[in-house]
Design a protein around this motif. Structure first.
Motif, PDB file in Angstrom:
ATOM      1  N   UNK A  74       1.124  -1.129   0.026  1.00 33.55           N
ATOM      2  CA  UNK A  74      -0.018  -0.273  -0.014  1.00 33.55           C
ATOM      3  C   UNK A  74       0.978   1.242  -0.110  1.00 33.55           C
ATOM      4  N   UNK A  75       0.509   2.200  -0.720  1.00 32.65           N
ATOM      5  CA  UNK A  75       0.969   3.404  -0.714  1.00 32.65           C
ATOM      6  C   UNK A  75       0.359   4.504  -0.553  1.00 32.65           C
ATOM      7  N   UNK A  76       0.670   5.686   0.292  1.00 33.80           N
ATOM      8  CA  UNK A  76      -0.031   6.574   0.785  1.00 33.80           C
ATOM      9  C   UNK A  76       0.849   8.020   0.446  1.00 33.80           C
ATOM     10  N   UNK A  77       0.467   8.924  -0.262  1.00 36.08           N
ATOM     11  CA  UNK A  77       1.276  10.107  -0.288  1.00 36.08           C
ATOM     12  C   UNK A  77       0.766  11.301   0.197  1.00 36.08           C
ATOM     13  N   UNK A  80       1.305  16.390  -3.406  1.00 38.91           N
ATOM     14  CA  UNK A  80       1.112  16.505  -4.763  1.00 38.91           C
ATOM     15  C   UNK A  80       2.153  15.765  -5.425  1.00 38.91           C
ATOM     16  N   UNK A  81       2.214  14.729  -5.392  1.00 36.08           N
ATOM     17  CA  UNK A  81       3.321  13.525  -6.107  1.00 36.08           C
ATOM     18  C   UNK A  81       2.586  12.246  -6.317  1.00 36.08           C
ATOM     19  N   UNK A  82       3.324  11.376  -7.176  1.00 35.43           N
ATOM     20  CA  UNK A  82       2.752   9.919  -7.271  1.00 35.43           C
ATOM     21  C   UNK A  82       3.568   9.165  -6.495  1.00 35.43           C
ATOM     22  N   UNK A  83       2.940   8.112  -6.167  1.00 33.24           N
ATOM     23  CA  UNK A  83       3.825   7.080  -5.348  1.00 33.24           C
ATOM     24  C   UNK A  83       2.954   5.766  -4.927  1.00 33.24           C
ATOM     25  N   UNK A  84       3.555   4.735  -5.801  1.00 34.92           N
ATOM     26  CA  UNK A  84       2.887   3.510  -5.828  1.00 34.92           C
ATOM     27  C   UNK A  84       3.805   2.407  -6.025  1.00 34.92           C
ATOM     28  N   UNK A  85       3.171   1.265  -5.483  1.00 37.87           N
ATOM     29  CA  UNK A  85       4.049   0.211  -5.672  1.00 37.87           C
ATOM     30  C   UNK A  85       4.055  -0.572  -7.072  1.00 37.87           C
ATOM     31  N   UNK A  86       5.061  -1.180  -7.590  1.00 40.04           N
ATOM     32  CA  UNK A  86       5.052  -1.702  -9.019  1.00 40.04           C
ATOM     33  C   UNK A  86       4.152  -2.880  -8.934  1.00 40.04           C
ATOM     34  N   UNK A  87       3.998  -3.603  -7.845  1.00 42.17           N
ATOM     35  CA  UNK A  87       2.892  -4.708  -7.838  1.00 42.17           C
ATOM     36  C   UNK A  87       1.897  -4.615  -6.624  1.00 42.17           C
ATOM     37  N   UNK A  88       0.885  -4.965  -6.652  1.00 45.78           N
ATOM     38  CA  UNK A  88       0.056  -4.762  -5.412  1.00 45.78           C
ATOM     39  C   UNK A  88       0.275  -5.854  -4.436  1.00 45.78           C
ATOM     40  N   UNK A  89       0.693  -7.140  -4.639  1.00 44.41           N
ATOM     41  CA  UNK A  89       0.901  -8.245  -3.878  1.00 44.41           C
ATOM     42  C   UNK A  89       2.042  -9.063  -4.387  1.00 44.41           C
ATOM     43  N   UNK A  90       2.678  -9.878  -3.462  1.00 46.00           N
ATOM     44  CA  UNK A  90       3.508 -10.970  -3.873  1.00 46.00           C
ATOM     45  C   UNK A  90       3.126 -12.295  -2.880  1.00 46.00           C
ATOM     46  N   UNK A 172       3.608   5.463   4.020  1.00 49.90           N
ATOM     47  CA  UNK A 172       3.177   6.970   3.914  1.00 49.90           C
ATOM     48  C   UNK A 172       4.343   7.689   3.647  1.00 49.90           C
ATOM     49  N   UNK A 173       4.269   8.400   2.468  1.00 51.13           N
ATOM     50  CA  UNK A 173       5.386   9.301   1.931  1.00 51.13           C
ATOM     51  C   UNK A 173       4.941  10.749   2.291  1.00 51.13           C
TER      52      UNK A 173
END
Length: 190
Positions: A74-77, A80-90, A172-173
């Motif tokens: 999970x990614x929370x920014x 005003x920027x973009x922040x996310x994992x490349x995959x949702x789960x492994x 949380x970024x």
């Protein structure tokens, strides 16, 4: 008492208030860390506390192939920027080394410094989630429009309760205001 004396008295009071506000702002970071440690919110894994700048892989590093744990990302920014994992789960076996990339882009028209704070669910997973490498260990500075990918390499301790089949790693970024190190180069760790 003349108006001039009253003005000097007021300036003195305002100076004391400004100094108090500065000291309060300066003390917020240690206060925040202490509150987080007491409440268990957004704490770093036990391994991260033991080794400065990195985490120690647990002593039992054998892979438990009889179990599979799903790790959700999970990614929370906060900004005003973009922040996310490349995959949702492994899906990983306890004791197995896994690496997941996170993508970040500064969409602002100014240079900014930021840092990520991890949290875990369920809470008991935090002491068994050992990060070998993580962008959350440092603060980074990115130029306007700059885009980076950062790795999170981790091992789940086989001693984690067999009842836990899913772990959520949430970051949380947020922007920080101090001078920081440059962002690592893109790609997987060498």
């Amino acid at each position: 008492m003349g108006i001039r004396a009253e003005n000097f008295k007021m300036v003195g009071k305002l100076g004391v208030i400004a100094a108090g506000m500065f000291l309060f702002g300066y003390g917020l970071v240690p206060i925040y860390k202490h509150i987080c440690e007491i409440t268990g919110i957004n704490v770093l894994a036990v391994g991260e506390k033991e080794v400065p700048g990195g985490a120690k892989v647990g002593t039992n590093s054998q892979v438990d192939t009889s179990r599979i744990i799903t790790v959700e990302f999970d990614a929370n920014a906060h900004g005003p920027w973009k922040f996310k994992p490349a995959v949702n789960s492994v899906q990983v076996h306890p004791g197995e080394l896994a690496t997941v990339m996170y993508e970040f882009q500064n969409t602002q028209n100014r240079r900014m410094s930021a840092q990520a704070i991890p949290s875990y669910a369920p809470r008991e997973a935090a002491s068994h989630f050992n990060k070998v490498e993580c962008f959350c260990f440092r603060q980074y500075t990115l130029d306007p429009g700059e885009k980076k990918q950062w790795p999170v390499a981790f091992v789940i301790d086989p001693k984690l309760s067999k009842d836990v089949t899913t772990i959520t790693l949430s970051y949380t970024f947020f922007e920080v205001g101090s001078s920081t190190a440059q962002a690592p180069s893109e790609g997987k760790p060498s």
